[in-house]
Each structure stands twice: as structure tokens, then as C-alpha cells.
Design a protein around this motif. Structure first.
Motif, PDB file in Angstrom:
ATOM      1  N   GLU A  27      10.095  -1.347  -9.854  1.00  0.00           N
ATOM      2  CA  GLU A  27       9.425   0.064  -9.370  1.00  0.00           C
ATOM      3  C   GLU A  27       7.910  -0.196  -9.804  1.00  0.00           C
ATOM      4  OE1 GLU A  27       8.842   4.044  -8.433  1.00  0.00           O
ATOM      5  OE2 GLU A  27      10.322   2.528  -8.250  1.00  0.00           O
ATOM      6  N   LEU A  28       7.462  -0.936 -10.522  1.00  0.00           N
ATOM      7  CA  LEU A  28       6.036  -1.057 -10.590  1.00  0.00           C
ATOM      8  C   LEU A  28       5.501  -1.921  -9.648  1.00  0.00           C
ATOM      9  CD1 LEU A  28       3.511  -1.402 -12.385  1.00  0.00           C
ATOM     10  CD2 LEU A  28       4.306  -3.449 -13.669  1.00  0.00           C
ATOM     11  N   LYS A  29       6.242  -3.026  -8.873  1.00  0.00           N
ATOM     12  CA  LYS A  29       5.714  -3.659  -7.865  1.00  0.00           C
ATOM     13  C   LYS A  29       5.694  -2.723  -6.749  1.00  0.00           C
ATOM     14  CE  LYS A  29       7.709  -8.308  -9.468  1.00  0.00           C
ATOM     15  NZ  LYS A  29       8.638  -9.238  -9.151  1.00  0.00           N
ATOM     16  N   ARG A  30       6.829  -1.914  -6.373  1.00  0.00           N
ATOM     17  CA  ARG A  30       6.878  -0.969  -5.179  1.00  0.00           C
ATOM     18  C   ARG A  30       5.713  -0.155  -5.311  1.00  0.00           C
ATOM     19  NH1 ARG A  30       7.694   3.972  -3.951  1.00  0.00           N
ATOM     20  NH2 ARG A  30       7.853   4.661  -6.012  1.00  0.00           N
ATOM     21  N   ARG A  31       5.367   0.418  -6.530  1.00  0.00           N
ATOM     22  CA  ARG A  31       4.038   1.416  -6.733  1.00  0.00           C
ATOM     23  C   ARG A  31       3.022   0.595  -6.231  1.00  0.00           C
ATOM     24  NH1 ARG A  31       4.914   6.364 -10.815  1.00  0.00           N
ATOM     25  NH2 ARG A  31       7.020   6.644 -10.291  1.00  0.00           N
ATOM     26  N   LEU A  32       2.780  -0.579  -6.888  1.00  0.00           N
ATOM     27  CA  LEU A  32       1.474  -1.433  -6.652  1.00  0.00           C
ATOM     28  C   LEU A  32       1.200  -1.832  -5.033  1.00  0.00           C
ATOM     29  CD1 LEU A  32       1.346  -4.019  -9.701  1.00  0.00           C
ATOM     30  CD2 LEU A  32      -0.020  -1.956  -9.331  1.00  0.00           C
ATOM     31  N   SER A  33       2.562  -1.920  -4.677  1.00  0.00           N
ATOM     32  CA  SER A  33       2.532  -2.299  -3.047  1.00  0.00           C
ATOM     33  C   SER A  33       2.113  -1.273  -2.227  1.00  0.00           C
ATOM     34  CB  SER A  33       3.990  -2.627  -2.797  1.00  0.00           C
ATOM     35  OG  SER A  33       3.969  -2.858  -1.177  1.00  0.00           O
ATOM     36  N   ALA A  34       2.546  -0.096  -2.851  1.00  0.00           N
ATOM     37  CA  ALA A  34       2.095   1.356  -1.901  1.00  0.00           C
ATOM     38  C   ALA A  34       0.670   1.585  -2.179  1.00  0.00           C
ATOM     39  CB  ALA A  34       2.913   2.573  -2.709  1.00  0.00           C
ATOM     40  N   GLN A  35       0.063   1.312  -3.224  1.00  0.00           N
ATOM     41  CA  GLN A  35      -1.551   1.451  -3.565  1.00  0.00           C
ATOM     42  C   GLN A  35      -2.119   0.492  -2.524  1.00  0.00           C
ATOM     43  OE1 GLN A  35      -2.233   0.916  -7.623  1.00  0.00           O
ATOM     44  NE2 GLN A  35      -1.322   2.805  -8.287  1.00  0.00           N
ATOM     45  N   GLU A  36      -1.583  -0.792  -2.365  1.00  0.00           N
ATOM     46  CA  GLU A  36      -2.388  -1.860  -1.670  1.00  0.00           C
ATOM     47  C   GLU A  36      -2.223  -1.471  -0.182  1.00  0.00           C
ATOM     48  OE1 GLU A  36      -4.689  -4.486  -0.396  1.00  0.00           O
ATOM     49  OE2 GLU A  36      -4.359  -4.345  -2.544  1.00  0.00           O
ATOM     50  N   GLU A  37      -1.100  -0.716   0.268  1.00  0.00           N
ATOM     51  CA  GLU A  37      -0.927  -0.369   1.835  1.00  0.00           C
ATOM     52  C   GLU A  37      -1.925   0.924   1.870  1.00  0.00           C
ATOM     53  OE1 GLU A  37       3.050   0.700   2.682  1.00  0.00           O
ATOM     54  OE2 GLU A  37       3.801  -1.306   2.369  1.00  0.00           O
ATOM     55  N   GLU A  38      -2.202   1.697   0.826  1.00  0.00           N
ATOM     56  CA  GLU A  38      -3.076   2.637   1.053  1.00  0.00           C
ATOM     57  C   GLU A  38      -4.402   2.311   1.261  1.00  0.00           C
ATOM     58  OE1 GLU A  38      -4.651   6.430  -1.608  1.00  0.00           O
ATOM     59  OE2 GLU A  38      -2.895   5.738  -2.199  1.00  0.00           O
ATOM     60  N   ARG A  39      -4.783   1.410   0.284  1.00  0.00           N
ATOM     61  CA  ARG A  39      -6.251   0.557   0.613  1.00  0.00           C
ATOM     62  C   ARG A  39      -6.342   0.098   1.936  1.00  0.00           C
ATOM     63  NH1 ARG A  39      -4.590  -1.874  -4.684  1.00  0.00           N
ATOM     64  NH2 ARG A  39      -5.318  -0.516  -6.402  1.00  0.00           N
ATOM     65  N   HIS A  40      -5.449  -0.387   2.288  1.00  0.00           N
ATOM     66  CA  HIS A  40      -5.394  -1.218   3.775  1.00  0.00           C
ATOM     67  C   HIS A  40      -5.676  -0.320   4.747  1.00  0.00           C
ATOM     68  CE1 HIS A  40      -4.652  -4.164   6.610  1.00  0.00           C
ATOM     69  NE2 HIS A  40      -3.994  -3.380   7.351  1.00  0.00           N
ATOM     70  N   ARG A  41      -4.810   0.875   4.597  1.00  0.00           N
ATOM     71  CA  ARG A  41      -4.988   2.033   5.840  1.00  0.00           C
ATOM     72  C   ARG A  41      -6.641   2.481   5.694  1.00  0.00           C
ATOM     73  NH1 ARG A  41       0.305   3.570   4.247  1.00  0.00           N
ATOM     74  NH2 ARG A  41      -0.585   5.005   2.728  1.00  0.00           N
ATOM     75  N   ALA A  42      -6.916   2.594   4.405  1.00  0.00           N
ATOM     76  CA  ALA A  42      -8.368   3.420   4.291  1.00  0.00           C
ATOM     77  C   ALA A  42      -9.558   2.342   5.009  1.00  0.00           C
ATOM     78  CB  ALA A  42      -8.728   3.507   2.849  1.00  0.00           C
ATOM     79  N   ARG A  43      -9.159   1.132   4.964  1.00  0.00           N
ATOM     80  CA  ARG A  43     -10.255  -0.054   5.376  1.00  0.00           C
ATOM     81  C   ARG A  43      -9.841  -0.039   7.054  1.00  0.00           C
ATOM     82  NH1 ARG A  43      -8.361  -3.055   1.048  1.00  0.00           N
ATOM     83  NH2 ARG A  43      -9.976  -3.371  -0.569  1.00  0.00           N
ATOM     84  N   GLU A  44      -8.951   0.287   7.455  1.00  0.00           N
ATOM     85  CA  GLU A  44      -8.311   0.179   8.803  1.00  0.00           C
ATOM     86  C   GLU A  44      -9.108   1.534   9.562  1.00  0.00           C
ATOM     87  OE1 GLU A  44      -4.224   0.017   9.675  1.00  0.00           O
ATOM     88  OE2 GLU A  44      -4.435  -2.241  10.198  1.00  0.00           O
TER      89      GLU A  44
END
Length: 416
Positions: free
Chosen positions: A29-46
Motif C-alpha cells: 500500500e505504501l508503494k502504491r501511494r508513493l507511485s501515485a504521488q510520482e504520477e501526480e508529479r509527472h502530470r504536473a511537469r507534463e
């Protein structure tokens, strides 16, 4: 959101002990949430990059400025999205770092020493303004703002204890037009006029050989400051954009990582960035970028500004600056220069008399926004236009003019 992996594992173990959930499930669950945060960062940069590409397609002439703006946006995202941004440990670390910096600070003055000629301004700005500061100096044409900025920068770099590199970037004038102002101010006697410095052979025949000597003193002092890497002078031929300023500051900060830097820009409203943008959006964007330059490179940025149409004889306020709302928000200090002799001519009451009986300007230096110290008010400086120099007005002369200013319908500022 704990950045320390060891602490993460300990926290997962504690959660397992208290909840009964399996340790692998908690870790997944921790990995899933960290992955979601990274995806959010990626979308913001995009989104930033997508906007940058679209802006360049619509405004190809502003490609360099748009790129600088995008870099600034990504830099801000990185600050906001640091893994310790949500961590109490990160906040504690930041507080302890600042506490130690304050305690280890030397007993030196935290502002800039300005010398005897600008002593009252030094007192008025008796706070921290050696880094992360954006200063606006406004004035109508012929108010003396360019000369005042030359005097201010020279005063800063001339005080050895300041240990600063001063950069003057003029977009209004050429190098050859600006240099004589530095030479005359550096010479210091207020007896060397700009015309004499630029044409010494002619005027030495008319007025005497001492002109050559005074000019040589001024040039030697300017050259000494440049050789000692205390002064740099640039003009529109070097660059006339925020993109150029970014490149210049990045190079200087890389070469002098620990040195204090003061950059004067003359003037903001002549910058060439975002020329195809709507005016309000353009000035708002440029103001924000200048503020970010000051904070990114931990330096002091001083910029002159132009006014909207202002009736003659009217003292300026912050709203007089063209597209002033963002400027008021971004700046740490706003100074207005008012030259009553230029505004009102023979009806002026604020002026001083030179040795030949000529009326010369007494400039009102009005501090209307000040996040450096608690001072807001008006200072008075006697200007010598022929040599671009300024000196603090005698207190007695200023007091004689107080009554008129206090009763003026355009009065906006208190007095010392």
C-alpha cells in the motif's frame, strides 16, 4: 511520506503490530501511494511542458523567455514536491538550519553600508537586504532615477565591508553613455561634469588642466573596482531580456558561489521578453520572473520602473507604476523619486543652490513599501545633474520645506 527508508520500515512494522494487517500488505500500500504521488508529479511537469510548447507555437519570437518561464515553473514544482515536503522531520531540519545560520552569523551589519552621502537611506534600510530581495525604483523621465541607481550601486560596492559584486545592466542607455556617470561619481568632488569627462581635451583648454587630473582619478577608481571584481557594466548590446539576466546570474553564481551580488536593471518596462503577450499578462509574468531570479540566485535585484500618465506636479504612489498590482506583490521595497524642480520649474520650493547661484534639484526619495525595515517616509537628496551625483540634503534645509509638503493635496508619505 517519510523520506528516510529505515524509518519507513520501522513505521510499517509499528502499523503491523497495532493493526494486525500483514507487513507485505502495508508495504504494498505504501508503494502504491508513493507511485501515485510520482504520477501526480509527472502530470504536473507534463502540463508545464505542454503549455510551454503551445506558447512557443503561438509566440515563436518569445521562445527564449517562454523557456525561462517554464524552467522557473518546474523549479517551483520541484520545491513543492520534495519528498520531505510533507514530513515533520523536514520542517524540523529547516528550522534548525535557519537557527544555526542566525546564531553563527557574524556581528556585521545585516544590510548594506552606503557611506556618508546616502547615510539616511542606509539608516532607513537597516534590515536584511543582502539576498532574496527585489527592489523597485520608480520615477518620471528626468527625475534622476538612472543617476540615483548608479550612485546607489557605487555606494554599495565602495564600502569594502559589503564585499559585493555589483552589476549594472542598462537597456535605456549605451555603455558609452552610462560610463561617464560612474566616472564622475567615483571621482567624488562633484566638480567633474559629464561633458568634461567625455571631451577632456577640449574642456581642459577652456577650463584648465585639472579636469584631466579629476577625470583620471574617476577612471582609475572605476577600473580598480572592475579589476577587483566588484563592478560589472553591461548594456543593451550585451542583452536586453530576462533570459540574458538568467544566463548572466547563473554564470556569476557558479563562479562566485558565496559572494553577495547586487544587479541593477534600468529599466523594467523596456525589457524585450514576451513582447507578443497582452500587456497586463506580460508585465505580470516578467515581475514574477525577476522576483524568482532574486530568490533563486540569493541576490539583490534593483529595477527602475516607468509610470503611467501622471499629471505634472503630482507625487507618485505605488499605483502610478505601469501595471502595478503584481509589482506591489513581488517587490520587497518600492522607492519613488520626485523632482519638484523639474515638475514645477520656478514654482518649486524644493531645490538647492550651487556655488554659482543656480537652482538644482532636491529629490524626494519616497519609500512607500518596505519589507526590509519598519521605515516608510520621505528622504531628501540634493542632486548635481551635471555630474549625476547625489548627497544627503542638510536637515535644516529640509525642515524649511516641511510646511508646504504637509499641506500639499498630493502628499502621500510621512516625513522623517
Amino acid at each position: 511520506n517519510e523520506p528516510n527508508h529505515i524509518l519507513q520500515e520501522q513505521m510499517c512494522q509499528t502499523l503491523h503490530n497495532y493493526t494486525g494487517f500483514s507487513l507485505p500488505a502495508i508495504q504494498d500500500e505504501l508503494k502504491r501511494r508513493l507511485s501515485a504521488q510520482e504520477e501526480e508529479r509527472h502530470r504536473a511537469r507534463e502540463l508545464v511542458l505542454h503549455k510551454m510548447v503551445n506558447d512557443i507555437r503561438r509566440h515563436p519570437g518569445d521562445a527564449e523567455a517562454i523557456l525561462i518561464n517554464a524552467q522557473s515553473s518546474i523549479r517551483n514544482l520541484n520545491k513543492q514536491q520534495k519528498t520531505d515536503a510533507y514530513s515533520f522531520e523536514g520542517t524540523v531540519s529547516a528550522i534548525m538550519s535557519q537557527k544555526l545560520n542566525e546564531e553563527n552569523r557574524s556581528q556585521k551589519y545585516s544590510g548594506y553600508l552606503l557611506g556618508q552621502d546616502l547615510a539616511s537611506l542606509e539608516t532607513a534600510l537597516s534590515g536584511e537586504w543582502q539576498k532574496d530581495v527585489f527592489v523597485c525604483i520608480g520615477g518620471r523621465a528626468n527625475s534622476g532615477k538612472s543617476s540615483f541607481c548608479v550612485k546607489l550601486l557605487w555606494s554599495i560596492i565602495s564600502q569594502s565591508s559589503n564585499d559585493v559584486l555589483g552589476v549594472y545592466l542598462t537597456i535605456d542607455d549605451t555603455f558609452s553613455q552610462l560610463l561617464p556617470k560612474f566616472v564622475c561619481i567615483a571621482e567624488g568632488s562633484r566638480e567633474l561634469e559629464i561633458n568634461w569627462a567625455t571631451n577632456p581635451n577640449y574642456y581642459s583648454k577652456v577650463l584648465g588642466p585639472e579636469i584631466i587630473e579629476k577625470r583620471s582619478i574617476g577612471y582609475e577608481r572605476v577600473l580598480k573596482a572592475i579589476r577587483e571584481q566588484r563592478l560589472m557594466i553591461k548594456d543593451m548590446n550585451d542583452g536586453n531580456s530576462i533570459a540574458y539576466m538568467e544566463t548572466l546570474l547563473a554564470g556569476l553564481r557558479s563562479k562566485y558561489p558565496d559572494k553577495k551580488i547586487v544587479l541593477v536593471l534600468d529599466n523594467f518596462h523596456v525589457l524585450k521578453d514576451f513582447a507578443s503577450f497582452e500587456e497586463r499578462v506580460r508585465y505580470k509574468t516578467m515581475s514574477s520572473l525577476l522576483k524568482q531570479l532574486a530568490t533563486t540566485y540569493h541576490m539583490t535585484l534593483i529595477s527602475t520602473m516607468e509610470y503611467t500618465k501622471l499629471p505634472m506636479g503630482t507625487r507618485p504612489t505605488n499605483s502610478s507604476i505601469a501595471e502595478s498590482v503584481q509589482m506591489e506583490y513581488d517587490t520587497n521595497l518600492i522607492i519613488h523619486l520626485y523632482n519638484e524642480l523639474h515638475e514645477l520649474g520656478q514654482n518649486a520650493t524644493h531645490y538647492h543652490i550651487d556655488s554659482k547661484g543656480n537652482k538644482l534639484p532636491r529629490i524626494e526619495v519616497m519609500i512607500s513599501k518596505n519589507k526590509i525595515s519598519s521605515f516608510k517616509g520621505t528622504l531628501y537628496y540634493d542632486m548635481y545633474p551635471s555630474c549625476s551625483d547625489f548627497v544627503q540634503a542638510p536637515e535644516g534645509c529640509v525642515a524649511a520645506n516641511v510646511a508646504k509638503l504637509l499641506t500639499s493635496p498630493t502628499r502621500e508619505f510621512s516625513l522623517l
